[in-house]
Write a protein that holds these residues in place. Structure first.
Motif, PDB file in Angstrom:
ATOM      1  N   UNK A  92      20.172  39.413  17.710  1.00 29.97           N
ATOM      2  CA  UNK A  92      20.762  40.668  18.189  1.00 29.97           C
ATOM      3  C   UNK A  92      22.270  40.521  18.382  1.00 29.97           C
ATOM      4  N   UNK A  93      22.712  39.365  18.879  1.00 27.01           N
ATOM      5  CA  UNK A  93      24.146  39.129  19.072  1.00 27.01           C
ATOM      6  C   UNK A  93      24.881  39.138  17.742  1.00 27.01           C
ATOM      7  N   UNK A  94      24.288  38.518  16.729  1.00 23.42           N
ATOM      8  CA  UNK A  94      24.882  38.517  15.393  1.00 23.42           C
ATOM      9  C   UNK A  94      24.959  39.943  14.841  1.00 23.42           C
ATOM     10  N   UNK A  95      23.927  40.740  15.084  1.00 20.62           N
ATOM     11  CA  UNK A  95      23.941  42.132  14.628  1.00 20.62           C
ATOM     12  C   UNK A  95      25.097  42.900  15.266  1.00 20.62           C
ATOM     13  N   UNK A  96      25.317  42.692  16.556  1.00 16.24           N
ATOM     14  CA  UNK A  96      26.432  43.356  17.238  1.00 16.24           C
ATOM     15  C   UNK A  96      27.744  42.992  16.551  1.00 16.24           C
ATOM     16  N   UNK A  97      27.946  41.705  16.281  1.00 20.46           N
ATOM     17  CA  UNK A  97      29.169  41.264  15.596  1.00 20.46           C
ATOM     18  C   UNK A  97      29.322  41.948  14.238  1.00 20.46           C
ATOM     19  N   UNK A  98      28.227  42.027  13.497  1.00 19.54           N
ATOM     20  CA  UNK A  98      28.277  42.595  12.151  1.00 19.54           C
ATOM     21  C   UNK A  98      28.593  44.089  12.178  1.00 19.54           C
ATOM     22  N   UNK A  99      28.001  44.801  13.117  1.00 18.47           N
ATOM     23  CA  UNK A  99      28.273  46.237  13.227  1.00 18.47           C
ATOM     24  C   UNK A  99      29.702  46.480  13.715  1.00 18.47           C
ATOM     25  N   UNK A 100      30.188  45.627  14.613  1.00 17.82           N
ATOM     26  CA  UNK A 100      31.576  45.772  15.064  1.00 17.82           C
ATOM     27  C   UNK A 100      32.550  45.580  13.906  1.00 17.82           C
ATOM     28  N   UNK A 101      32.265  44.610  13.036  1.00 15.74           N
ATOM     29  CA  UNK A 101      33.118  44.395  11.864  1.00 15.74           C
ATOM     30  C   UNK A 101      33.069  45.613  10.936  1.00 15.74           C
ATOM     31  N   UNK A 102      31.877  46.167  10.737  1.00 15.66           N
ATOM     32  CA  UNK A 102      31.747  47.368   9.904  1.00 15.66           C
ATOM     33  C   UNK A 102      32.524  48.535  10.514  1.00 15.66           C
ATOM     34  N   UNK A 123      21.688  47.870  19.064  1.00 13.20           N
ATOM     35  CA  UNK A 123      21.777  46.415  18.938  1.00 13.20           C
ATOM     36  C   UNK A 123      22.245  45.797  20.256  1.00 13.20           C
ATOM     37  N   UNK A 124      23.222  46.433  20.902  1.00  9.67           N
ATOM     38  CA  UNK A 124      23.711  45.926  22.188  1.00  9.67           C
ATOM     39  C   UNK A 124      22.616  45.997  23.248  1.00  9.67           C
ATOM     40  N   UNK A 125      21.807  47.054  23.200  1.00 10.33           N
ATOM     41  CA  UNK A 125      20.668  47.143  24.119  1.00 10.33           C
ATOM     42  C   UNK A 125      19.706  45.987  23.881  1.00 10.33           C
ATOM     43  N   UNK A 126      19.545  45.561  22.626  1.00 13.09           N
ATOM     44  CA  UNK A 126      18.714  44.400  22.314  1.00 13.09           C
ATOM     45  C   UNK A 126      19.272  43.131  22.920  1.00 13.09           C
ATOM     46  N   UNK A 127      20.589  42.952  22.826  1.00 14.39           N
ATOM     47  CA  UNK A 127      21.243  41.794  23.451  1.00 14.39           C
ATOM     48  C   UNK A 127      20.989  41.812  24.956  1.00 14.39           C
ATOM     49  N   UNK A 128      21.194  42.965  25.560  1.00 13.94           N
ATOM     50  CA  UNK A 128      20.999  43.082  27.014  1.00 13.94           C
ATOM     51  C   UNK A 128      19.560  42.756  27.399  1.00 13.94           C
ATOM     52  N   UNK A 131      18.751  39.054  26.945  1.00 17.07           N
ATOM     53  CA  UNK A 131      19.455  38.293  27.982  1.00 17.07           C
ATOM     54  C   UNK A 131      18.670  38.356  29.291  1.00 17.07           C
ATOM     55  N   UNK A 132      18.183  39.532  29.625  1.00 15.39           N
ATOM     56  CA  UNK A 132      17.392  39.681  30.858  1.00 15.39           C
ATOM     57  C   UNK A 132      16.063  38.949  30.759  1.00 15.39           C
ATOM     58  N   UNK A 133      15.420  39.025  29.593  1.00 22.04           N
ATOM     59  CA  UNK A 133      14.141  38.326  29.430  1.00 22.04           C
ATOM     60  C   UNK A 133      14.320  36.820  29.565  1.00 22.04           C
ATOM     61  N   UNK A 134      15.384  36.295  29.029  1.00 27.67           N
ATOM     62  CA  UNK A 134      15.627  34.857  29.142  1.00 27.67           C
ATOM     63  C   UNK A 134      15.933  34.461  30.578  1.00 27.67           C
ATOM     64  N   UNK A 135      16.625  35.309  31.314  1.00 31.59           N
ATOM     65  CA  UNK A 135      16.870  35.025  32.735  1.00 31.59           C
ATOM     66  C   UNK A 135      15.569  35.027  33.500  1.00 31.59           C
ATOM     67  N   UNK A 136      14.728  36.031  33.242  1.00 33.82           N
ATOM     68  CA  UNK A 136      13.415  36.091  33.887  1.00 33.82           C
ATOM     69  C   UNK A 136      12.600  34.861  33.539  1.00 33.82           C
ATOM     70  N   UNK A 137      12.660  34.467  32.281  1.00 33.52           N
ATOM     71  CA  UNK A 137      11.919  33.311  31.819  1.00 33.52           C
ATOM     72  C   UNK A 137      12.411  32.055  32.538  1.00 33.52           C
ATOM     73  N   UNK A 138      13.721  31.913  32.712  1.00 35.52           N
ATOM     74  CA  UNK A 138      14.278  30.753  33.401  1.00 35.52           C
ATOM     75  C   UNK A 138      13.825  30.736  34.856  1.00 35.52           C
ATOM     76  N   UNK A 139      13.790  31.906  35.503  1.00 37.43           N
ATOM     77  CA  UNK A 139      13.333  31.984  36.889  1.00 37.43           C
ATOM     78  C   UNK A 139      11.856  31.625  36.991  1.00 37.43           C
ATOM     79  N   UNK A 140      11.070  32.112  36.051  1.00 39.85           N
ATOM     80  CA  UNK A 140       9.638  31.797  36.057  1.00 39.85           C
ATOM     81  C   UNK A 140       9.420  30.311  35.792  1.00 39.85           C
TER      82      UNK A 140
END
Length: 150
Positions: A92-102, A123-128, A131-140
């Protein structure tokens, strides 16, 4: 605005979106264990979103006078949920970069800018979200570790 430069960038995006269809679908197939019910559906939805983006981008390439690519990039595979989530965040982060370049290339063509901004927002919503899922995963993970050692 040079259509050639925009078409080239859109074709790179299209390859990325085709990769998302395959990578997210594969993740939805192979996820196992207690989180399968939750994440299999999440990955299926993301594969569908990538497919929808691919259709939009492919049609825009043709509208601009180009020919859409039919290739994708290599997918990342793993059976580890955390790695799947990390791969998704990187995707998702790579997609954001690619769309920003476009968007930079499309500057001056308002309708194309709006078209790309709408997809960029998703795409940015996907990054967000990842990011939240990974934080939740780290807490779990921390809670699980504490239970095991305690």
């Amino acid at each position: 605005m040079s259509n050639d430069a925009v078409i080239t960038q859109l074709n790179e995006i299209l390859k990325h979106e085709w990769t998302g269809v395959a990578q997210y679908s594969q993740a939805s197939f192979i996820i196992e264990g207690p989180w399968r019910e939750v994440y299999s559906s999440k990955f299926e939805e993301d594969a569908e979103e990538s497919f929808n983006h691919a259709k939009l981008i492919g049609n825009k390439i043709v509208a601009l006078g180009g020919v859409p690519v039919a290739q994708r990039n290599e997918i990342k595979q793993t059976r580890d949920l955390r790695e799947m989530l990390e791969n998704a965040l990187a995707f998702e982060s790579k997609a954001v970069e690619m769309y920003e370049k476009a968007l930079e290339l499309a500057e001056g063509t308002r309708s194309l800018v709006v078209f790309l901004e709408d997809i960029l927002l998703q795409e940015q919503e996907g990054v967000d979200e990842y990011s939240k899922l990974l934080r939740e995963s780290a807490a779990a993970d921390a809670q699980l570790s504490a239970r095991k050692s305690g």
